[in-house]
Design an enzyme around this catalytic site. Structure first.
Site, PDB file in Angstrom:
ATOM      1  N   LYS A  52      67.020  44.160  75.042  1.00  0.00           N
ATOM      2  CA  LYS A  52      66.586  44.745  76.322  1.00  0.00           C
ATOM      3  C   LYS A  52      67.582  45.747  76.903  1.00  0.00           C
ATOM      4  CE  LYS A  52      63.173  41.488  77.987  1.00  0.00           C
ATOM      5  NZ  LYS A  52      63.184  40.373  77.012  1.00  0.00           N
TER       6      LYS A  52
ATOM      7  N   GLU B  20      61.291  44.064  87.965  1.00  0.00           N
ATOM      8  CA  GLU B  20      60.716  42.723  88.097  1.00  0.00           C
ATOM      9  C   GLU B  20      61.058  41.972  86.827  1.00  0.00           C
ATOM     10  OE1 GLU B  20      57.947  45.047  87.188  1.00  0.00           O
ATOM     11  OE2 GLU B  20      58.081  44.147  85.190  1.00  0.00           O
TER      12      GLU B  20
ATOM     13  N   SER C 193      65.244  39.697  67.680  1.00  0.00           N
ATOM     14  CA  SER C 193      65.366  40.368  68.979  1.00  0.00           C
ATOM     15  C   SER C 193      66.430  39.774  69.898  1.00  0.00           C
ATOM     16  CB  SER C 193      64.013  40.374  69.691  1.00  0.00           C
ATOM     17  OG  SER C 193      63.516  39.054  69.830  1.00  0.00           O
TER      18      SER C 193
HETATM   19  C1  LIG Z   1      62.021  39.894  76.457  1.00  0.00           C
HETATM   20  C2  LIG Z   1      62.204  39.493  75.048  1.00  0.00           C
HETATM   21  C3  LIG Z   1      61.202  39.712  74.086  1.00  0.00           C
HETATM   22  C4  LIG Z   1      59.844  40.261  74.427  1.00  0.00           C
HETATM   23  O1  LIG Z   1      59.822  41.540  74.914  1.00  0.00           O
HETATM   24  P1  LIG Z   1      59.305  42.779  74.056  1.00  0.00           P
HETATM   25  O2  LIG Z   1      59.174  43.864  75.032  1.00  0.00           O
HETATM   26  O3  LIG Z   1      57.991  42.373  73.433  1.00  0.00           O
HETATM   27  O4  LIG Z   1      60.307  43.033  73.015  1.00  0.00           O
HETATM   28  C5  LIG Z   1      61.468  39.371  72.770  1.00  0.00           C
HETATM   29  N1  LIG Z   1      62.647  38.816  72.412  1.00  0.00           N
HETATM   30  C6  LIG Z   1      63.625  38.584  73.305  1.00  0.00           C
HETATM   31  C7  LIG Z   1      64.895  37.969  72.839  1.00  0.00           C
HETATM   32  C8  LIG Z   1      63.441  38.913  74.648  1.00  0.00           C
HETATM   33  O5  LIG Z   1      64.422  38.667  75.529  1.00  0.00           O
END
Ligand SMILES: *Cc1c(COP(=O)(O)O)cnc(C)c1O
Length: 397
Positions: free
Chosen positions: A89, A111, A377
């Site tokens: 993020k 938000e 992610s």
């Molecule tokens: C917020 C988050 C997501 C989901 O958000 P996307 O916009 O779909 O990437 C996925 N993995 C993690 C670790 C997150 O914090």
């Protein structure tokens, strides 16, 4: 086929900017300036320097040997979990705060549902010494106490949304209300590839550093830039958009997204938007969303707070409709099993969101010579309490 946004902000049938008239000036200002600003060399330098020195990029592309042996294929993990603040993020919030500064904005709003985007926003506001307000549903504030504490430590003001279900969509409404009232000095940092044009395209471009690095790293490691498949989890879809971005036009690279089906797509406790959603407008954007017969947004559910979103970015709705992308639904239990497996095989504790992408390996059989890149992610520290509960449950049976 074209997978880039058109001048009106559409990907095929999805996208656009369904905004109240009072926001028109702000959104138009962004639409007219974002590309110009983002591709100035001074902007690029500042952005890339921060990604390198502050975020810790490039993140490794790690060949997961034991995971590959288990699934009899070649799996590379793109380690977004090693970024500062523990997920992808921050790539986007760094980009947007630099953009906001160049637009002369002195106040940031955002938000957040789970608090992850709130933390990433509070982080860059501290870094840039800019006032930061984060809207958050009252229910979520209680559920996500550690992230609320992080935001406060970082100097942000966390404002409770007390209307409706007191969750993410109510926080979104409050943020939009604030933006209308303070449009002259305020930039609204949206945390995924959702919202009115140009946000989906802008956020995808900031996150596209992920696939830019994958290409270079694969070339160095195996002598070719393109994998056979890229796998990522999809909430709003920003980590997936970033991991897919530079492969969108490479038709032989499979793009695979994992949605959260929660307890199952037919249970009423799900967040699998593409599986059960229908077209509509959410967050000022035409896309697929979960709604009832009256067009009211239904409350999503997933064990992973970051995938708990009732819509999906318009790019993914388009990739799904044109069949360029493949989207699978992964249940809570499947994600948990995949998380425990990664811990044991590779010594990496993944975020629950990322574990949905890992669970795809159980569902699709890849060939022995194929090269698979899986976007990890985020890291799992934030999910420890959930993991502990599940472990306690399985120890008592
Ligand atoms: C917020 C988050 C997501 C989901 O958000 P996307 O916009 O779909 O990437 C996925 N993995 C993690 C670790 C997150 O914090």
């Amino acid at each position: 086929m074209n997978y880039q946004v058109d001048e009106k902000g559409y990907y095929g049938n999805f996208g656009g900017a369904f905004i109240p008239e009072l926001l028109y000036k702000n959104v138009q200002e962004l639409q007219e300036n974002y590309l110009k600003i983002m591709y100035e060399s001074a902007f690029q330098k500042e952005f890339n320097d921060l990604l390198h020195d502050y975020v810790g990029r490039p993140t490794p592309l790690y060949f997961a040997k034991r995971l590959s042996e288990k699934y009899k294929t070649n799996i590379y993990l793109k380690r977004e979990d090693l970024n500062h603040t523990g997920a992808h993020k921050i790539n986007n919030t760094i980009g947007q705060i630099l953009l906001a500064k160049r637009l002369g904005k002195t106040r940031i709003i955002a938000e957040t549902g789970a608090g992850q985007h709130g933390v990433a926003t509070a982080t860059v506001c501290a870094l840039m010494n800019i006032e930061c307000l984060v809207y958050m549903g009252e229910v979520d504030i209680k559920r996500q106490a550690p992230n609320v504490a992080r935001m406060k430590l970082l100097g942000a003001k966390v404002v409770p949304a007390t209307c409706g279900s007191k969750t993410l969509k109510d926080a979104t409404n409050e943020a939009i209300r604030d933006w209308i009232n303070n449009s002259h000095n305020t930039h609204y940092i949206i945390g995924s590839v959702v919202g009115p044009h140009p946000y989906p395209d802008m956020v995808a471009r900031f996150q596209s550093v992920i696939s830019e690095e994958i290409k270079k790293q694969l070339k160095d490691k195996i002598g070719r830039e393109n994998p056979d498949a890229v796998i990522a989890c999809v909430g709003g879809g920003s980590n997936a958009a970033g991991a897919f971005y530079h492969f969108l036009d490479e038709q032989h690279v499979r793009l695979i997204g994992a949605e959260a089906s929660g307890q199952g797509i037919d249970t009423g406790h799900t967040a699998a938007t593409l599986a059960i959603g229908t077209p509509g407008v959410i967050h000022a954007c035409k896309t697929m969303l979960m709604q009832d017969e009256y067009g009211q947004i239904t409350e999503p559910y997933s064990i992973s707070a970051g995938l708990d979103y009732p819509g999906i970015g318009p790019l993914h709705a388009h990739l799904n409709e044109t069949k360029r992308g493949e989207f699978l639904s992964i249940t809570d239990d499947e994600a948990l099993q995949a998380a425990f497996l990664l811990c044991k095989l590779e010594g990496i504790i993944p975020a629950l969101e990322s574990s949905h992408a890992l669970a795809v390996l159980e569902k699709i059989k890849f060939k022995e010579n194929e090269i698979i890149v899986l976007n990890l992610s985020g890291r799992g520290d934030k999910d420890l309490e959930t993991y502990m509960k599940v472990m306690a449950r399985s120890e008592t049976v």
